[in-house]
Design a protein around this motif. Structure first.
Motif, short mmCIF file in Angstrom:
data_model
loop_
_atom_site.label_atom_id
_atom_site.label_comp_id
_atom_site.label_asym_id
_atom_site.label_seq_id
_atom_site.Cartn_x
_atom_site.Cartn_y
_atom_site.Cartn_z
N ASP A 186 0.81 -1.22 0.00
CA ASP A 186 0.00 0.00 0.00
C ASP A 186 0.85 1.27 0.00
O ASP A 186 0.51 2.24 -0.67
CB ASP A 186 -0.96 0.02 1.20
N ASP A 230 0.48 4.14 -2.76
CA ASP A 230 0.11 5.50 -2.35
C ASP A 230 1.16 6.52 -2.76
O ASP A 230 0.82 7.60 -3.25
CB ASP A 230 -0.11 5.57 -0.83
N ASN A 280 0.45 9.53 -5.28
CA ASN A 280 0.64 10.89 -4.76
C ASN A 280 1.67 11.67 -5.56
O ASN A 280 1.64 12.90 -5.58
CB ASN A 280 1.01 10.86 -3.28
#
Length: 120
Positions: free
Chosen positions: A87, A91, A95
């Motif tokens: 994860d 992420d 981002n």
């Protein structure tokens, strides 16, 4: 036909992704790169509609390449395609501006993901 750059240090993986794209008849692979620096150079030379980018490559990693591409073109369609599926990795890539993240070898969503992105 939409153009694609595939950047992955594995020749096998580049060939596999190319074969998936060729089956769709909507995408043409215009360049391949086996390292980060080559990926960036190929992007600047061909300005493809899509970039399929591995995270782990020699010299520049995928995140560094992603950031450089987005400095050149903030609307670039860069999809991270990596075996690193934690994860935190996903992420971080999203981002940083990746449009999507595909965990190898789960390529079922590759064509739908490409089809969902606008081409500028």
């Amino acid at each position: 036909m939409n153009t694609v750059l595939i950047a992955d240090d594995s020749k096998f993986m580049r060939r596999w992704i190319t074969s998936i794209l060729n089956q769709s008849n909507q995408y043409k692979v215009v360049a391949e790169a086996s390292c980060g620096a080559s990926a960036l150079n190929q992007y600047l030379q061909y300005l493809p509609d899509f970039v399929i980018l591995d995270l782990v490559m020699d010299d520049l990693n995928g995140l560094d390449v992603l950031k450089e591409i987005l400095q050149e073109n903030p609307k670039a369609n860069v999809i991270i395609c990596s075996s690193m599926g934690q994860d935190d990795d996903i992420d971080l890539a999203l981002n940083c501006g990746a449009k999507d993240y595909i965990v190898k070898p789960n390529f079922n969503s590759l064509i739908p993901t490409l089809n969902s992105l606008p081409v500028y």
